[in-house]
Write a protein that holds these residues in place. Structure first.
Motif, PDB file in Angstrom:
ATOM      1  N   LYS A  36       3.530   5.388   4.419  1.00  0.00           N
ATOM      2  CA  LYS A  36       4.457   6.517   4.492  1.00  0.00           C
ATOM      3  C   LYS A  36       5.881   6.054   4.205  1.00  0.00           C
ATOM      4  CE  LYS A  36       5.763   6.526   9.394  1.00  0.00           C
ATOM      5  NZ  LYS A  36       5.861   7.353  10.608  1.00  0.00           N
ATOM      6  N   LYS A  37       6.690   6.968   3.716  1.00  0.00           N
ATOM      7  CA  LYS A  37       8.080   6.673   3.403  1.00  0.00           C
ATOM      8  C   LYS A  37       8.897   6.685   4.683  1.00  0.00           C
ATOM      9  CE  LYS A  37       7.700   8.741  -1.207  1.00  0.00           C
ATOM     10  NZ  LYS A  37       8.145   9.837  -2.108  1.00  0.00           N
TER      11      LYS A  37
ATOM     12  N   GLU B  37       7.955  -2.399   3.399  1.00  0.00           N
ATOM     13  CA  GLU B  37       8.413  -2.684   2.047  1.00  0.00           C
ATOM     14  C   GLU B  37       9.857  -3.171   2.067  1.00  0.00           C
ATOM     15  OE1 GLU B  37       7.956  -0.318  -2.116  1.00  0.00           O
ATOM     16  OE2 GLU B  37       9.168   0.708  -0.608  1.00  0.00           O
TER      17      GLU B  37
ATOM     18  N   GLN C 297       4.692   2.945 -14.510  1.00  0.00           N
ATOM     19  CA  GLN C 297       4.464   2.110 -13.335  1.00  0.00           C
ATOM     20  C   GLN C 297       5.720   1.978 -12.470  1.00  0.00           C
ATOM     21  OE1 GLN C 297       2.841  -1.522 -15.045  1.00  0.00           O
ATOM     22  NE2 GLN C 297       0.760  -0.736 -14.794  1.00  0.00           N
ATOM     23  N   GLY C 298       6.507   3.054 -12.417  1.00  0.00           N
ATOM     24  CA  GLY C 298       7.677   3.088 -11.547  1.00  0.00           C
ATOM     25  C   GLY C 298       8.895   2.381 -12.080  1.00  0.00           C
TER      26      GLY C 298
ATOM     27  N   ARG D 155      10.604  -4.039  -4.600  1.00  0.00           N
ATOM     28  CA  ARG D 155      11.209  -3.249  -5.675  1.00  0.00           C
ATOM     29  C   ARG D 155      12.698  -3.553  -5.726  1.00  0.00           C
ATOM     30  NH1 ARG D 155      11.444   1.982  -5.067  1.00  0.00           N
ATOM     31  NH2 ARG D 155      10.980   2.012  -2.842  1.00  0.00           N
TER      32      ARG D 155
ATOM     33  N   ARG E 114       9.180   2.409   1.754  1.00  0.00           N
ATOM     34  CA  ARG E 114       7.971   2.633   2.526  1.00  0.00           C
ATOM     35  C   ARG E 114       7.874   1.643   3.690  1.00  0.00           C
ATOM     36  NH1 ARG E 114       4.534   6.150  -0.049  1.00  0.00           N
ATOM     37  NH2 ARG E 114       4.960   6.512  -2.267  1.00  0.00           N
TER      38      ARG E 114
ATOM     39  N   SER F 145       0.846  -1.191   0.000  1.00  0.00           N
ATOM     40  CA  SER F 145       0.000   0.000   0.000  1.00  0.00           C
ATOM     41  C   SER F 145       0.885   1.247   0.000  1.00  0.00           C
ATOM     42  CB  SER F 145      -0.903  -0.005   1.232  1.00  0.00           C
ATOM     43  OG  SER F 145      -0.112   0.040   2.415  1.00  0.00           O
ATOM     44  N   GLN F 146       0.289   2.358  -0.312  1.00  0.00           N
ATOM     45  CA  GLN F 146       1.048   3.606  -0.339  1.00  0.00           C
ATOM     46  C   GLN F 146       1.264   4.116   1.088  1.00  0.00           C
ATOM     47  OE1 GLN F 146       2.431   5.040  -3.231  1.00  0.00           O
ATOM     48  NE2 GLN F 146       1.902   2.967  -3.855  1.00  0.00           N
TER      49      GLN F 146
END
Length: 594
Positions: free
Chosen positions: A286-287, A326, A582-583, A507, A323, A283-284
């Motif tokens: 926080k960093k 992640e 898409q990054g 990622r 994030r 999910s998005q």
């Protein structure tokens, strides 16, 4: 398997015969057998692999053959070892000095603890050459340079004058390999020889060992937890478990029809590139880590006045974020800047740019002001032998961070240490031991326990599972993912093992010589790579199947950056990253640095 001492096919005799070998170590409870009745023959030009879990006796076998068992703690309690007609168990120290390197050589698992920190690379290699009369003193420097070139070490002329601490982990391992090959030994014992190497250099080193065998008939005893290396290199395999031989067979037979449950479990735990299950898109959140335009440079001084004449641009203009919950993986060849980025996040090297940990800018903060930040970010270093204090028992080292930060005291410290040891697969009764009493894989697990002691938000895992056998590696990776799911832990995962990265990463950032070549979601980078360098890395991954040959590694025809070293006043070109959507970004051209 040929019985110890028998003449092999074609009338050949084994170059090394181990018969009914047993080794005991002294413990508080008395003598403990750590190797029990091991027998094998090693033929000229053959590669025999010893596989098994950490502590199974693989490295103890190598140390016994080399006459390097730590005395008086360990001793050969039975059996024999013959190198040709020479009974090694009957040799004294002076006899072994004539044998080592000249007839039987060893590549050790941890190069930082095997190289002399007070001697230059050239002096350490030439010492081996001169000790065994391989060349004259005048010829030795040129011979040392040629050896470094043979193991594909970048800038070999400059490496000769450097000390071990000035080299990356992979570079140090290549120096060790050069020293082992210096006198063209009959037997080469390789104890995890490619653990610290990225996949492309690993492939080159394995090719080098095969070339040496073809040219000189060198026999190789390969000790490794990487079943891909076993499948690619070995003629025969012996699986060890708790000091005993569990199974032995030709490599194809063992992979196709393992006879024991343990071997089947070992093979099932091997990560295979392209088989990792899909990971849900994070999910998005926080960093938790934000890195912008990070650069790390080291000065090179020379001349009578010791002036700076050049700079190593170890990291040049790298930006990324991680994030909550992640995993970001950094991949690339040794010396590309992966570990340097991890050290910069902890303030262990000077850097420029911007680093934020949980919203806190770390640039310019004093040591006391950094203390609360460092509770949130911890690191598991690449070389466990060098990062643990040999004078402290491991229990004290695991609880030391909690003492420093005032998080626990008294019996609470002991309870926490015992819980951490259980979580990483170690027994609590090991807390009173010292680092030298553990295998390489066990020491790495101690380091992971220490990193978890402060319950950080981010862990920098620098080759954190590279020293572990595949079954324990799978357990540790499962543990890291479990902690991530439970606590929202974030990881910066630095590794050369592409199959492991596929398992854990959300990622991926691919680096070369301090700059990003490609980055994006895991599936985009690993399954649909766009940059030729990424394709080269993936092609070099060893396949854990002896019936399949690894494809040829394509030549890299991408951005030309031969060295990160530039004279004062000069700088590398900054690569321009093109957004593919898409990054997913890929380096497309060089642009002059602003």
């Amino acid at each position: 398997m040929t019985q110890a001492g028998d003449i092999g096919s074609g009338g050949r005799r084994p170059v090394l015969t181990v018969h009914d070998l047993s080794v005991q170590v002294a413990t508080d409870a008395g003598a403990k057998t750590v190797l029990d009745g091991l027998s094998f023959d090693l033929m000229p030009g053959e590669t025999l692999a010893l596989a098994g879990e950490s502590g199974s006796g693989k490295s103890m076998t190598a140390l016994a053959i080399m006459g390097l068992l730590p005395k008086p703690m360990a001793r050969i309690s039975g059996g024999s070892i013959r190198l040709g007609e020479t009974d090694l168990t009957a040799l004294g120290d002076s006899g072994y000095r004539r044998i080592r390197s000249a007839r039987v050589a060893m590549i050790f698992q941890e190069p930082m603890t095997s190289l002399n920190p007070l001697m230059t690379v050239q002096r350490q290699i030439t010492e081996v050459l001169l000790e065994h009369g391989a060349c004259s003193r005048r010829e030795a420097p040129a011979r040392a340079l040629r050896l470094l070139r043979n193991v594909r070490l970048t800038e070999p002329e400059r490496r000769l004058s450097q000390y071990p601490h000035e080299l990356s982990g992979g570079m140090r391992q290549r120096v060790m390999i050069a020293m082992a090959l210096a006198c063209d030994p009959e037997v080469l014992i390789a104890d995890e020889p490619t653990t610290a190497l990225d996949v492309t250099v690993q492939a080159e080193i394995l090719d080098l060992i095969r070339t040496l065998q073809a040219e000189h008939g060198t026999a190789v005893l390969m000790i490794t937890h990487d079943m891909g290396v076993v499948a690619e290199m070995a003629d025969r395999v012996i699986v060890l478990r708790q000091g005993r031989q569990e199974e032995g067979a030709p490599v194809r037979e063992l992979f196709a029809r393992p006879r024991t449950d343990y071997t089947r479990t070992l093979l099932a735990a091997v990560p295979r590139l392209g088989t990792a299950p899909d990971r849900p898109v994070p999910s998005q959140a926080k960093k938790i880590v934000e890195v912008d335009d990070l650069s790390v440079r080291f000065n090179i001084a020379s001349g009578l006045l010791n002036r700076t004449v050049a700079r190593v641009h170890a990291v040049e203009g790298v930006s990324f974020h991680i994030r909550e919950g992640e995993t970001l993986a950094l991949v690339g060849e040794s010396g590309c800047g992966k570990s340097t980025i991890g050290k910069a996040l902890l303030g262990l090297v000077p850097w420029e740019g911007s680093i934020r940990i949980d919203g806190v800018q770390t640039r310019g903060r004093s040591r006391p002001a950094m203390r609360p930040v460092l509770r949130d970010i911890q690191m598991v270093f690449q070389d466990p032998g060098a990062s643990l204090d040999a004078r402290m028992n491991v229990g004290d080292q695991v609880v030391e961070p909690m003492r420093v930060h005032g998080l626990a005291s008294g019996s609470e410290l002991v309870d926490r240490a015992e819980w951490l040891f259980r979580r990483v697969g170690l027994s609590p009764d090991m807390l009173s031991r010292y680092p030298h009493e553990f295998s390489g894989g066990q020491r790495q697990r101690v380091c992971i326990a220490r990193a978890l002691s402060l319950s950080p938000k981010v862990i920098i895992a620098d080759e954190s599972v590279s020293a572990l056998d595949v079954s324990v590696q799978a357990q540790v990776l499962e543990l890291l993912q479990e902690l991530q799911e439970q606590d929202g832990l974030s990881y910066l995962f630095i590794s050369h093992d592409m199959a492991v990265i596929e398992q854990v990463a959300d990622r991926v950032v691919v680096m070369r010589l301090g700059q990003v070549m490609e980055d994006g979601p895991r599936d985009a980078v690993l399954r649909r790579p766009q940059h030729p360098y990424t394709k080269r890395l993936l092609a070099a991954v060893p396949v854990p199947d002896p019936t399949r040959q690894r494809s040829a590694i394509p030549d890299f025809a991408g951005v030309e950056m031969d060295s990160p070293v530039f004279p004062v006043g000069a700088a590398p070109f900054r690569v321009d990253l093109q957004d593919l959507g898409q990054g997913h970004r890929v380096a497309r051209a060089e642009t002059p640095r602003p």
